[in-house]
Motif scaffolding. Structure first.
Motif, PDB file in Angstrom:
ATOM      1  N   GLU A 299      -9.669 -40.348  31.130  1.00  0.00           N
ATOM      2  CA  GLU A 299      -8.294 -40.795  30.889  1.00  0.00           C
ATOM      3  C   GLU A 299      -7.558 -39.665  30.172  1.00  0.00           C
ATOM      4  OE1 GLU A 299      -7.179 -45.011  30.502  1.00  0.00           O
ATOM      5  OE2 GLU A 299      -8.894 -45.018  29.157  1.00  0.00           O
ATOM      6  N   THR A 300      -6.644 -39.094  30.893  1.00  0.00           N
ATOM      7  CA  THR A 300      -5.955 -37.901  30.421  1.00  0.00           C
ATOM      8  C   THR A 300      -4.858 -38.238  29.418  1.00  0.00           C
ATOM      9  OG1 THR A 300      -6.368 -36.906  32.573  1.00  0.00           O
ATOM     10  CG2 THR A 300      -4.683 -35.874  31.206  1.00  0.00           C
TER      11      THR A 300
ATOM     12  N   ILE B 240      -1.933 -29.460  25.824  1.00  0.00           N
ATOM     13  CA  ILE B 240      -2.636 -29.703  24.553  1.00  0.00           C
ATOM     14  C   ILE B 240      -3.887 -28.839  24.611  1.00  0.00           C
ATOM     15  CG2 ILE B 240      -3.699 -31.420  23.031  1.00  0.00           C
ATOM     16  CD1 ILE B 240      -1.998 -33.561  24.458  1.00  0.00           C
ATOM     17  N   HIS B 241      -3.784 -27.605  24.119  1.00  0.00           N
ATOM     18  CA  HIS B 241      -4.909 -26.669  24.166  1.00  0.00           C
ATOM     19  C   HIS B 241      -4.703 -25.604  23.111  1.00  0.00           C
ATOM     20  CE1 HIS B 241      -3.188 -23.047  26.404  1.00  0.00           C
ATOM     21  NE2 HIS B 241      -2.175 -23.870  26.315  1.00  0.00           N
TER      22      HIS B 241
ATOM     23  N   THR C 182     -12.133 -31.667  27.128  1.00  0.00           N
ATOM     24  CA  THR C 182     -11.091 -30.866  27.766  1.00  0.00           C
ATOM     25  C   THR C 182     -10.789 -31.438  29.156  1.00  0.00           C
ATOM     26  OG1 THR C 182     -12.733 -29.332  28.669  1.00  0.00           O
ATOM     27  CG2 THR C 182     -11.726 -28.760  26.558  1.00  0.00           C
ATOM     28  N   ASP C 183      -9.577 -31.271  29.605  1.00  0.00           N
ATOM     29  CA  ASP C 183      -9.167 -31.806  30.903  1.00  0.00           C
ATOM     30  C   ASP C 183      -8.033 -30.939  31.445  1.00  0.00           C
ATOM     31  OD1 ASP C 183      -9.126 -33.474  33.075  1.00  0.00           O
ATOM     32  OD2 ASP C 183      -8.279 -35.203  32.036  1.00  0.00           O
TER      33      ASP C 183
ATOM     34  N   GLN D 222      -3.202 -27.812  31.019  1.00  0.00           N
ATOM     35  CA  GLN D 222      -4.420 -28.026  30.244  1.00  0.00           C
ATOM     36  C   GLN D 222      -4.151 -29.061  29.161  1.00  0.00           C
ATOM     37  OE1 GLN D 222      -5.022 -23.733  29.264  1.00  0.00           O
ATOM     38  NE2 GLN D 222      -7.073 -24.070  30.093  1.00  0.00           N
ATOM     39  N   THR D 223      -5.070 -29.990  29.031  1.00  0.00           N
ATOM     40  CA  THR D 223      -4.905 -31.043  28.032  1.00  0.00           C
ATOM     41  C   THR D 223      -6.285 -31.556  27.634  1.00  0.00           C
ATOM     42  OG1 THR D 223      -3.793 -33.157  27.548  1.00  0.00           O
ATOM     43  CG2 THR D 223      -4.565 -32.828  29.806  1.00  0.00           C
ATOM     44  N   ILE D 224      -6.338 -32.729  27.061  1.00  0.00           N
ATOM     45  CA  ILE D 224      -7.609 -33.337  26.676  1.00  0.00           C
ATOM     46  C   ILE D 224      -7.647 -34.769  27.202  1.00  0.00           C
ATOM     47  CG2 ILE D 224      -7.912 -31.888  24.633  1.00  0.00           C
ATOM     48  CD1 ILE D 224      -6.872 -34.145  22.899  1.00  0.00           C
TER      49      ILE D 224
END
Length: 328
Positions: free
Chosen positions: A126-127, A223-224, A240-241, A255-257
């Motif tokens: 779930e991003t 979010i990185h 990480t996602d 890039q996000t989590i």
């Protein structure tokens, strides 16, 4: 939390009952299995419908006598409450919320631990989406300072995650013009320029953001970096996602989590029932239906089922995973 069965869920239940009646199975032998999902514009609801259809007796590899229904709800916390109260047999939740409920931390600080909560399966990532108007000048989380930002409703898993993200970048909601809206109203306010950004936690692509991007210029804020790395180290339920380019119209790779979407239940549910449900979910027929039915369905695999397990597995699920060789 009061739960109302949706028209679709009710129809599925009636249809399953009719088929079972046609086979001569008595009504008393049926097991009704309500799965709490989320709002109809999110990812939980359509995935819940696919899973309910797959594991019901009417499914190609469904559980004999089972009438499963997907129930619209307010999401993770509401679903756990429904399992506690007996208003639902299972539900979807973020992995962080499940951990907080079981351990009495986070959202559940100062509340009784939900010690009977058990993991049935980890479903998909779930991003954490940080959606912003393209003209709002928000290139990083730090740029949210002084902006009009919705963190989602109090009591949601999203609001806790949003606060953790803000804190990692040295911000709190006091540094923002914070609002506390569901994703639907947040998107509407972005559309009419009365909101600059909002947080949303869910599997991509999510329908509400797809619709928003189709008619408005939006961006996803990454979010990185060192701040995110520190957050990942401190909070083990984050991963990480990456949101691929063009997941949403005119939005580049971001890039996000993420946290994990999980299906949970109660230790009170019969072991054999949960064993058969999980066996049905990972059958070849169910896997094909999930892959064809939704982009996130492709990630609901046997290998992913045992990841991010922050709470104990239900014994029935654990037995199946050990037999399948994915859990020692």
């Amino acid at each position: 939390m009061a739960f109302s069965i949706t028209r679709r869920a009710f129809s599925a239940g009636v249809g399953a009952a009719a088929v079972l009646a046609g086979t001569g199975m008595s009504f008393a032998q049926q097991a009704f299995f309500r799965i709490g999902t989320g709002g109809t514009s999110g990812t939980y609801y359509p995935i819940g419908g696919l899973i309910a259809n797959a594991i019901s007796a009417t499914g190609e590899a469904g559980v004999e006598g089972l009438v499963a229904t997907a129930v619209a709800s307010n999401g993770s916390v509401a679903n756990i409450s429904a399992i506690q109260s007996g208003a639902g047999e299972a539900g979807f939740t973020q992995s962080d919320v499940a951990y907080w409920a079981y351990s009495g931390t986070g959202l559940y600080e100062g509340k009784p631990k939900v010690e009977d909560l058990r993991l049935v399966a980890t479903l998909y990532p779930e991003t954490i989406h940080l959606v912003a108007r393209a003209d709002a000048g928000i290139k990083s989380v730090a740029d949210l300072k002084g902006k009009r930002v919705s963190l989602d409703e109090p009591g949601s898993g999203t609001i806790v995650d949003a606060r953790l993200v803000l804190a990692a970048y040295g911000l709190s909601e006091k540094d923002l013009h914070a609002e506390y809206l569901k994703p639907g109203p947040s998107g509407e306010k972005v559309q009419d320029n009365s909101l600059d950004a909002y947080f949303f936690v869910g599997g991509y692509p999510t329908g509400a953001i797809v619709e928003l991007a189709a008619t408005n210029n939006i961006t996803l804020v990454p979010i990185h970096g060192p701040e995110a790395d520190k957050l990942l180290a401190e909070q083990g339920f984050f991963q990480t996602d990456t949101v691929p380019a063009d997941t949403y119209k005119n939005v580049g790779e971001t890039q996000t989590i993420s946290v994990a979407a999980q299906m949970v239940s109660s230790a009170k549910q019969p072991d054999d029932l949960i064993y058969n449900i999980v066996k049905s979910l990972y059958s070849e027929a169910s896997q094909k239906a999930l892959q064809a039915g939704h982009a996130k369905g492709k990630m609901i695999t046997l290998d992913n089922a045992v990841k991010s397990a922050g709470i104990p597995f239900h014994p029935g699920a654990e037995r199946f995973y050990k037999e399948a060789g994915v859990l020692k």
